[in-house]
Motif scaffolding. Structure first.
Motif, PDB file in Angstrom:
ATOM      1  N   ALA A 220       0.511  -1.194  -0.162  1.00  0.00           N
ATOM      2  CA  ALA A 220      -0.208   0.154   0.230  1.00  0.00           C
ATOM      3  C   ALA A 220       0.988   1.178   0.034  1.00  0.00           C
ATOM      4  O   ALA A 220       0.617   2.138   0.464  1.00  0.00           O
ATOM      5  CB  ALA A 220      -0.899   0.336   0.902  1.00  0.00           C
TER       6      ALA A 220
ATOM      7  N   GLY B 221       3.690   3.900  -2.217  1.00  0.00           N
ATOM      8  CA  GLY B 221       3.862   5.090  -3.527  1.00  0.00           C
ATOM      9  C   GLY B 221       3.839   3.152  -4.313  1.00  0.00           C
ATOM     10  O   GLY B 221       3.124   3.639  -5.564  1.00  0.00           O
ATOM     11  N   ALA B 222       4.864   2.885  -4.703  1.00  0.00           N
ATOM     12  CA  ALA B 222       5.233   1.095  -5.962  1.00  0.00           C
ATOM     13  C   ALA B 222       3.111   0.825  -5.915  1.00  0.00           C
ATOM     14  O   ALA B 222       3.216   0.724  -7.206  1.00  0.00           O
ATOM     15  CB  ALA B 222       5.414   0.467  -5.598  1.00  0.00           C
TER      16      ALA B 222
ATOM     17  N   ASN C 291      -2.552  -5.574   2.751  1.00  0.00           N
ATOM     18  CA  ASN C 291      -1.620  -5.156   2.697  1.00  0.00           C
ATOM     19  C   ASN C 291      -1.296  -5.762   4.324  1.00  0.00           C
ATOM     20  O   ASN C 291      -2.013  -6.089   5.080  1.00  0.00           O
ATOM     21  CB  ASN C 291      -1.414  -3.336   2.692  1.00  0.00           C
ATOM     22  CG  ASN C 291       0.064  -2.980   3.038  1.00  0.00           C
ATOM     23  OD1 ASN C 291       0.550  -3.125   2.908  1.00  0.00           O
ATOM     24  ND2 ASN C 291       0.061  -1.384   4.308  1.00  0.00           N
ATOM     25  N   ARG C 292      -0.054  -5.948   4.934  1.00  0.00           N
ATOM     26  CA  ARG C 292       0.879  -6.422   6.644  1.00  0.00           C
ATOM     27  C   ARG C 292      -0.483  -4.736   6.913  1.00  0.00           C
ATOM     28  O   ARG C 292      -1.020  -5.687   8.552  1.00  0.00           O
ATOM     29  CB  ARG C 292       2.395  -6.049   6.323  1.00  0.00           C
ATOM     30  CG  ARG C 292       2.603  -6.735   7.732  1.00  0.00           C
ATOM     31  CD  ARG C 292       3.757  -6.344   7.571  1.00  0.00           C
ATOM     32  NE  ARG C 292       4.653  -5.163   7.333  1.00  0.00           N
ATOM     33  CZ  ARG C 292       6.151  -4.320   7.499  1.00  0.00           C
ATOM     34  NH1 ARG C 292       7.145  -5.184   7.463  1.00  0.00           N
ATOM     35  NH2 ARG C 292       5.950  -3.632   7.122  1.00  0.00           N
ATOM     36  N   ASN C 293       0.251  -3.908   6.997  1.00  0.00           N
ATOM     37  CA  ASN C 293      -0.537  -2.959   7.944  1.00  0.00           C
ATOM     38  C   ASN C 293      -2.128  -2.385   7.588  1.00  0.00           C
ATOM     39  O   ASN C 293      -2.404  -2.113   6.304  1.00  0.00           O
ATOM     40  CB  ASN C 293      -0.261  -1.669   7.981  1.00  0.00           C
ATOM     41  CG  ASN C 293      -0.622  -0.687   8.609  1.00  0.00           C
ATOM     42  OD1 ASN C 293      -1.955  -0.541   9.018  1.00  0.00           O
ATOM     43  ND2 ASN C 293      -0.018   0.635   9.791  1.00  0.00           N
TER      44      ASN C 293
ATOM     45  N   ARG D 275      -3.848   1.050   6.966  1.00  0.00           N
ATOM     46  CA  ARG D 275      -3.460   1.706   6.009  1.00  0.00           C
ATOM     47  C   ARG D 275      -4.147   1.400   4.117  1.00  0.00           C
ATOM     48  O   ARG D 275      -4.159   1.934   3.467  1.00  0.00           O
ATOM     49  CB  ARG D 275      -1.483   1.436   5.999  1.00  0.00           C
ATOM     50  CG  ARG D 275      -1.176   2.104   5.027  1.00  0.00           C
ATOM     51  CD  ARG D 275       0.708   2.192   4.626  1.00  0.00           C
ATOM     52  NE  ARG D 275       1.226   3.281   3.771  1.00  0.00           N
ATOM     53  CZ  ARG D 275       2.490   2.644   3.546  1.00  0.00           C
ATOM     54  NH1 ARG D 275       3.354   1.413   3.727  1.00  0.00           N
ATOM     55  NH2 ARG D 275       3.057   3.595   2.907  1.00  0.00           N
TER      56      ARG D 275
ATOM     57  N   ALA E  72       3.774  -5.097  -4.030  1.00  0.00           N
ATOM     58  CA  ALA E  72       4.346  -3.583  -5.045  1.00  0.00           C
ATOM     59  C   ALA E  72       5.058  -4.101  -3.221  1.00  0.00           C
ATOM     60  O   ALA E  72       5.111  -2.633  -2.978  1.00  0.00           O
ATOM     61  CB  ALA E  72       3.794  -2.614  -5.195  1.00  0.00           C
ATOM     62  N   THR E  73       5.448  -4.572  -3.087  1.00  0.00           N
ATOM     63  CA  THR E  73       5.898  -4.412  -1.611  1.00  0.00           C
ATOM     64  C   THR E  73       8.063  -4.457  -1.520  1.00  0.00           C
ATOM     65  O   THR E  73       8.298  -5.441  -2.762  1.00  0.00           O
ATOM     66  CB  THR E  73       6.154  -5.481   0.025  1.00  0.00           C
ATOM     67  OG1 THR E  73       5.962  -7.407  -0.420  1.00  0.00           O
ATOM     68  CG2 THR E  73       4.137  -5.906  -0.093  1.00  0.00           C
ATOM     69  N   PRO E  74       8.879  -4.718  -0.751  1.00  0.00           N
ATOM     70  CA  PRO E  74      10.186  -5.079  -1.175  1.00  0.00           C
ATOM     71  C   PRO E  74      10.512  -6.488  -0.294  1.00  0.00           C
ATOM     72  O   PRO E  74      11.335  -6.304  -0.476  1.00  0.00           O
ATOM     73  CB  PRO E  74      11.013  -3.932  -0.246  1.00  0.00           C
ATOM     74  CG  PRO E  74       9.740  -3.086   0.559  1.00  0.00           C
ATOM     75  CD  PRO E  74       8.722  -3.451   0.097  1.00  0.00           C
TER      76      PRO E  74
ATOM     77  N   MET F 253       7.781  -6.145  -8.164  1.00  0.00           N
ATOM     78  CA  MET F 253       8.419  -5.164  -8.759  1.00  0.00           C
ATOM     79  C   MET F 253       9.778  -5.386  -8.475  1.00  0.00           C
ATOM     80  O   MET F 253      10.911  -4.504  -8.637  1.00  0.00           O
ATOM     81  CB  MET F 253       8.046  -3.615  -8.179  1.00  0.00           C
ATOM     82  CG  MET F 253       6.609  -3.694  -8.944  1.00  0.00           C
ATOM     83  SD  MET F 253       5.843  -1.709  -7.998  1.00  0.00           S
ATOM     84  CE  MET F 253       4.381  -2.000  -8.355  1.00  0.00           C
TER      85      MET F 253
ATOM     86  N   GLY G 288      10.532  -6.944 -12.116  1.00  0.00           N
ATOM     87  CA  GLY G 288      10.431  -6.006 -11.909  1.00  0.00           C
ATOM     88  C   GLY G 288      10.966  -4.696 -12.735  1.00  0.00           C
ATOM     89  O   GLY G 288      11.143  -3.855 -13.339  1.00  0.00           O
TER      90      GLY G 288
ATOM     91  N   LEU H  62      10.636  -0.829 -14.634  1.00  0.00           N
ATOM     92  CA  LEU H  62      11.754  -0.184 -14.546  1.00  0.00           C
ATOM     93  C   LEU H  62      12.292   0.398 -15.348  1.00  0.00           C
ATOM     94  O   LEU H  62      12.373   1.795 -16.343  1.00  0.00           O
ATOM     95  CB  LEU H  62      13.294  -1.120 -14.018  1.00  0.00           C
ATOM     96  CG  LEU H  62      14.647   0.052 -13.761  1.00  0.00           C
ATOM     97  CD1 LEU H  62      14.192   1.567 -12.329  1.00  0.00           C
ATOM     98  CD2 LEU H  62      15.371  -0.174 -13.039  1.00  0.00           C
TER      99      LEU H  62
END
Ligand code: NAP
Length: 273
Positions: A128, A130-131, A150-152, A155, A184-186, A212, A235, A239
């Motif tokens: 959740a 920017g990406a 989303n984890r949170n 949010r 869209a998470t790291p 991503m 990803g 890019l």
């Protein structure tokens, strides 16, 4: 050859030293013989980046973590898409004014459109930030049905409400019949390179999976997806295509896509050698 007529474009972020944008854009400038050069600057604050762009008379800029939202308050104008996404990754200087826009969503859409149609697809976006916002905007704009996890949860709910999509709980996966998944998470990057938020059993043949994360190029999620017979999108393709759109905004020329892809692939290969 840099001379007194050379025009400059730069990326501003913190950290910025791992950015591949200088290699990608300089390869394209050189290939087309443009008198342009691309630089990278660490910026502690978005305001400092905006001052630098104006003071140095840059042609444009790429804005990265953590300034994509804050930069908006320091520009003369932000286009409708940048405002809808709530983030700007591209700045162009026009007659002394700084205009902000977003090409991350185009990176998502163009990377995915290479392998599938997006209209009507049931999509799930993980994250959740920017990406994720850019991915949700791009998918919805292409007519896809978008849910997000989303984890949170707070949010996640808040973004789902803002962007008019559905927030789903992790345990709902089986009921979703997802056709297209975007991470869209790291998770999967560097220190978490053996991790994935979605287990191998949850992936199916024919599903499209975009991760991503591009360090490593083949993440755990993409390895599992390939084993399951899913269609994998790296990803790196996102890019590349967000960069292609930036290049065309700054130069008004058609971007040499293959030259830019090659520069990215070679730069990443050199990192692991
Ligand atoms: P961000 O704003 O910091 O958002 C990160 C998101 O990931 C948040 O929703 C966060 O959840 C979630 N997250 C982080 N760690 C997690 C974990 N361990 N488990 C579960 N969820 C986790 O970052 P961003 O700018 O959106 O970027 C997200 C990723 O996309 C980054 O890896 C970035 O490098 C990549 N990216 C790639 C491209 C490309 O061109 N390929 C472009 C842009 C971004 P919470 O809300 O719970 O904290």
């Amino acid at each position: 050859m840099i001379n007194a007529q050379t025009a400059y474009v730069a990326i501003f972020g913190n950290p910025v030293e791992h950015s591949l944008s200088p290699q990608m854009h300089n390869a394209a400038f050189n290939h087309l013989g443009l008198n342009l050069a691309f630089l990278a600057f660490k910026a502690n604050k978005a305001a400092e980046a905006a001052v630098a762009i104006r003071t140095l008379g840059l042609r444009g800029a790429s804005i990265t973590i953590p300034h994509k939202e804050a930069i908006m308050g320091h520009l003369d104008e932000v286009d409708d898409v940048g405002r809808a996404i709530g983030a700007v990754n591209t700045v162009v200087a026009q007659e002394g004014r700084l205009l902000g826009c977003n090409t991350d969503w185009l990176g998502v859409v163009r990377a995915l459109e290479q392998v599938t149609e997006l209209g009507g697809k049931r999509c799930l976006v993980l994250g959740a930030g920017g990406a994720a916002r850019a991915a949700i905007f791009g998918l919805q704009n292409s007519g896809a049905e978008v849910s997000l996890m989303n984890r949170n949860q707070e949010r996640g709910h808040s973004l789902a409400k803002e962007m008019n999509c559905i927030f789903v709980e992790w345990q709902s996966w089986d009921r979703l019949e997802i056709e297209l998944l975007v991470n869209a998470t790291p998770v999967g990057m560097s220190a978490t390179r053996d991790q994935t938020l979605i287990s191998a059993q949850q992936l199916k043949g024919g599903m499209v999976v975009l991760d991503m994360v591009y360090r490593p190029l083949e993440t755990r999620l993409l390895k599992d997806a390939a084993t399951a017979g899913s269609i994998c999108v790296s990803g790196l393709e996102m890019l590349l295509h967000q960069g292609v759109a930036q290049f065309e905004i700054w130069t008004g020329e058609e971007a040499p896509v293959e030259v830019m892809r090659q520069a990215l692939v070679e730069s990443l290969a050199n990192e692991t050698n």
